[in-house]
Design a protein around this motif. Structure first.
Motif, PDB file in Angstrom:
ATOM      1  N   ASN A  13       0.833  -1.197   0.000  1.00  0.00           N
ATOM      2  CA  ASN A  13       0.000   0.000   0.000  1.00  0.00           C
ATOM      3  C   ASN A  13       0.874   1.255   0.000  1.00  0.00           C
ATOM      4  OD1 ASN A  13      -2.188   1.734   0.182  1.00  0.00           O
ATOM      5  ND2 ASN A  13      -2.559   1.330   2.328  1.00  0.00           N
ATOM      6  N   MET A  14       1.881   1.272   0.852  1.00  0.00           N
ATOM      7  CA  MET A  14       2.778   2.438   0.928  1.00  0.00           C
ATOM      8  C   MET A  14       3.556   2.612  -0.370  1.00  0.00           C
ATOM      9  SD  MET A  14       4.055   2.059   4.883  1.00  0.00           S
ATOM     10  CE  MET A  14       5.344   3.245   4.692  1.00  0.00           C
ATOM     11  N   GLY A  15       4.057   1.500  -0.911  1.00  0.00           N
ATOM     12  CA  GLY A  15       4.790   1.561  -2.182  1.00  0.00           C
ATOM     13  C   GLY A  15       3.894   2.066  -3.298  1.00  0.00           C
ATOM     14  N   GLY A  16       2.646   1.620  -3.294  1.00  0.00           N
ATOM     15  CA  GLY A  16       1.696   2.078  -4.301  1.00  0.00           C
ATOM     16  C   GLY A  16       1.411   3.562  -4.191  1.00  0.00           C
ATOM     17  N   LYS A  17       1.325   4.067  -2.967  1.00  0.00           N
ATOM     18  CA  LYS A  17       1.105   5.503  -2.766  1.00  0.00           C
ATOM     19  C   LYS A  17       2.283   6.303  -3.309  1.00  0.00           C
ATOM     20  CE  LYS A  17      -2.017   5.270   1.156  1.00  0.00           C
ATOM     21  NZ  LYS A  17      -2.323   5.674   2.511  1.00  0.00           N
ATOM     22  N   MET A  18       3.489   5.794  -3.061  1.00  0.00           N
ATOM     23  CA  MET A  18       4.681   6.485  -3.567  1.00  0.00           C
ATOM     24  C   MET A  18       4.693   6.479  -5.092  1.00  0.00           C
ATOM     25  SD  MET A  18       7.555   5.194  -0.801  1.00  0.00           S
ATOM     26  CE  MET A  18       8.872   5.485  -1.925  1.00  0.00           C
ATOM     27  N   LYS A  19       4.377   5.334  -5.677  1.00  0.00           N
ATOM     28  CA  LYS A  19       4.359   5.208  -7.130  1.00  0.00           C
ATOM     29  C   LYS A  19       3.314   6.141  -7.740  1.00  0.00           C
ATOM     30  CE  LYS A  19       5.510   1.006  -9.182  1.00  0.00           C
ATOM     31  NZ  LYS A  19       5.217  -0.363  -9.643  1.00  0.00           N
ATOM     32  N   GLU A  20       2.143   6.183  -7.118  1.00  0.00           N
ATOM     33  CA  GLU A  20       1.091   7.072  -7.602  1.00  0.00           C
ATOM     34  C   GLU A  20       1.543   8.526  -7.509  1.00  0.00           C
ATOM     35  OE1 GLU A  20      -3.599   8.203  -6.837  1.00  0.00           O
ATOM     36  OE2 GLU A  20      -2.551   6.968  -5.368  1.00  0.00           O
ATOM     37  N   GLY A  21       2.216   8.876  -6.422  1.00  0.00           N
ATOM     38  CA  GLY A  21       2.705  10.245  -6.246  1.00  0.00           C
ATOM     39  C   GLY A  21       3.717  10.624  -7.309  1.00  0.00           C
ATOM     40  N   VAL A  22       4.629   9.723  -7.607  1.00  0.00           N
ATOM     41  CA  VAL A  22       5.621   9.990  -8.663  1.00  0.00           C
ATOM     42  C   VAL A  22       4.903  10.138 -10.002  1.00  0.00           C
ATOM     43  CG1 VAL A  22       7.574   9.027  -9.942  1.00  0.00           C
ATOM     44  CG2 VAL A  22       7.532   8.875  -7.450  1.00  0.00           C
ATOM     45  N   GLY A  23       3.908   9.283 -10.236  1.00  0.00           N
ATOM     46  CA  GLY A  23       3.135   9.388 -11.476  1.00  0.00           C
ATOM     47  C   GLY A  23       2.421  10.716 -11.580  1.00  0.00           C
ATOM     48  N   ASN A  24       1.906  11.217 -10.459  1.00  0.00           N
ATOM     49  CA  ASN A  24       1.250  12.531 -10.453  1.00  0.00           C
ATOM     50  C   ASN A  24       2.228  13.639 -10.799  1.00  0.00           C
ATOM     51  OD1 ASN A  24      -1.448  11.899  -9.813  1.00  0.00           O
ATOM     52  ND2 ASN A  24      -0.983  11.776  -7.640  1.00  0.00           N
ATOM     53  N   VAL A  25       3.414  13.583 -10.199  1.00  0.00           N
ATOM     54  CA  VAL A  25       4.413  14.632 -10.409  1.00  0.00           C
ATOM     55  C   VAL A  25       4.930  14.623 -11.844  1.00  0.00           C
ATOM     56  CG1 VAL A  25       6.743  15.387  -9.749  1.00  0.00           C
ATOM     57  CG2 VAL A  25       5.096  14.756  -7.983  1.00  0.00           C
ATOM     58  N   THR A  26       5.166  13.426 -12.366  1.00  0.00           N
ATOM     59  CA  THR A  26       5.747  13.319 -13.710  1.00  0.00           C
ATOM     60  C   THR A  26       4.701  13.302 -14.816  1.00  0.00           C
ATOM     61  OG1 THR A  26       5.761  10.894 -13.636  1.00  0.00           O
ATOM     62  CG2 THR A  26       7.735  12.042 -12.841  1.00  0.00           C
ATOM     63  N   GLY A  27       3.427  13.154 -14.450  1.00  0.00           N
ATOM     64  CA  GLY A  27       2.375  13.085 -15.454  1.00  0.00           C
ATOM     65  C   GLY A  27       2.291  11.717 -16.123  1.00  0.00           C
ATOM     66  N   ASP A  28       2.901  10.713 -15.506  1.00  0.00           N
ATOM     67  CA  ASP A  28       2.925   9.352 -16.057  1.00  0.00           C
ATOM     68  C   ASP A  28       1.659   8.612 -15.605  1.00  0.00           C
ATOM     69  OD1 ASP A  28       3.396   6.652 -16.659  1.00  0.00           O
ATOM     70  OD2 ASP A  28       5.542   6.817 -16.262  1.00  0.00           O
ATOM     71  N   GLU A  29       0.687   8.530 -16.498  1.00  0.00           N
ATOM     72  CA  GLU A  29      -0.604   7.916 -16.158  1.00  0.00           C
ATOM     73  C   GLU A  29      -0.454   6.417 -15.861  1.00  0.00           C
ATOM     74  OE1 GLU A  29      -3.515   9.477 -15.596  1.00  0.00           O
ATOM     75  OE2 GLU A  29      -2.389  11.328 -15.876  1.00  0.00           O
ATOM     76  N   LYS A  30       0.453   5.741 -16.569  1.00  0.00           N
ATOM     77  CA  LYS A  30       0.662   4.307 -16.342  1.00  0.00           C
ATOM     78  C   LYS A  30       1.196   4.079 -14.929  1.00  0.00           C
ATOM     79  CE  LYS A  30       3.018   0.228 -18.026  1.00  0.00           C
ATOM     80  NZ  LYS A  30       4.181  -0.280 -18.699  1.00  0.00           N
ATOM     81  N   LEU A  31       2.148   4.883 -14.516  1.00  0.00           N
ATOM     82  CA  LEU A  31       2.718   4.758 -13.178  1.00  0.00           C
ATOM     83  C   LEU A  31       1.665   5.052 -12.112  1.00  0.00           C
ATOM     84  CD1 LEU A  31       5.444   4.074 -11.869  1.00  0.00           C
ATOM     85  CD2 LEU A  31       5.953   6.516 -11.847  1.00  0.00           C
ATOM     86  N   LYS A  32       0.836   6.052 -12.354  1.00  0.00           N
ATOM     87  CA  LYS A  32      -0.250   6.362 -11.425  1.00  0.00           C
ATOM     88  C   LYS A  32      -1.196   5.170 -11.284  1.00  0.00           C
ATOM     89  CE  LYS A  32      -2.736  10.051 -12.224  1.00  0.00           C
ATOM     90  NZ  LYS A  32      -3.264  11.371 -12.623  1.00  0.00           N
ATOM     91  N   ALA A  33      -1.562   4.573 -12.404  1.00  0.00           N
ATOM     92  CA  ALA A  33      -2.482   3.437 -12.387  1.00  0.00           C
ATOM     93  C   ALA A  33      -1.860   2.245 -11.664  1.00  0.00           C
ATOM     94  CB  ALA A  33      -2.872   3.050 -13.811  1.00  0.00           C
ATOM     95  N   GLU A  34      -0.575   1.998 -11.905  1.00  0.00           N
ATOM     96  CA  GLU A  34       0.114   0.908 -11.213  1.00  0.00           C
ATOM     97  C   GLU A  34       0.131   1.148  -9.715  1.00  0.00           C
ATOM     98  OE1 GLU A  34       4.030   0.600 -12.914  1.00  0.00           O
ATOM     99  OE2 GLU A  34       3.277  -0.191 -14.811  1.00  0.00           O
ATOM    100  N   GLY A  35       0.363   2.381  -9.320  1.00  0.00           N
ATOM    101  CA  GLY A  35       0.375   2.738  -7.907  1.00  0.00           C
ATOM    102  C   GLY A  35      -0.973   2.507  -7.249  1.00  0.00           C
TER     103      GLY A  35
END
Length: 59
Positions: A13-35
Motif C-alpha cells: 500500500n505504501m509503495g503504491g502511494k509512492m508510485k502514484e505520487g511519482v506518477g502525479n508529479v511526472t504526469g505518467d498515467e501508467k505509473l499512477k495506475a500501477e500505484g
C-alpha cells in the motif's frame, strides 16, 4: 504477532502511494495506475492478514 500478510500488505500500500505520487508529479498515467492497483492489492492483503489474526486469536 501480526500476520505476514498484514505487514506485506501495508508495504504494498505504501509503495503504491509512492508510485502514484511519482506518477502525479511526472504526469505518467501508467505509473499512477500501477500505484493505485498496488494500493488496492495491499489493502486486500492487509485485510486477509487481519482475518487470519482474528482467527488465530480465537484459538
Amino acid at each position: 504477532m501480526a500476520d505476514n500478510d498484514r505487514i506485506e500488505g501495508t508495504a504494498k500500500n505504501m509503495g503504491g502511494k509512492m508510485k502514484e505520487g511519482v506518477g502525479n508529479v511526472t504526469g505518467d498515467e501508467k505509473l499512477k495506475a500501477e500505484g493505485k492497483a498496488e494500493q488496492v492489492e495491499g489493502k486486500v492483503q492487509n485485510t486477509i492478514g487481519g482475518i487470519k489474526d482474528a482467527i488465530n486469536e480465537k484459538h
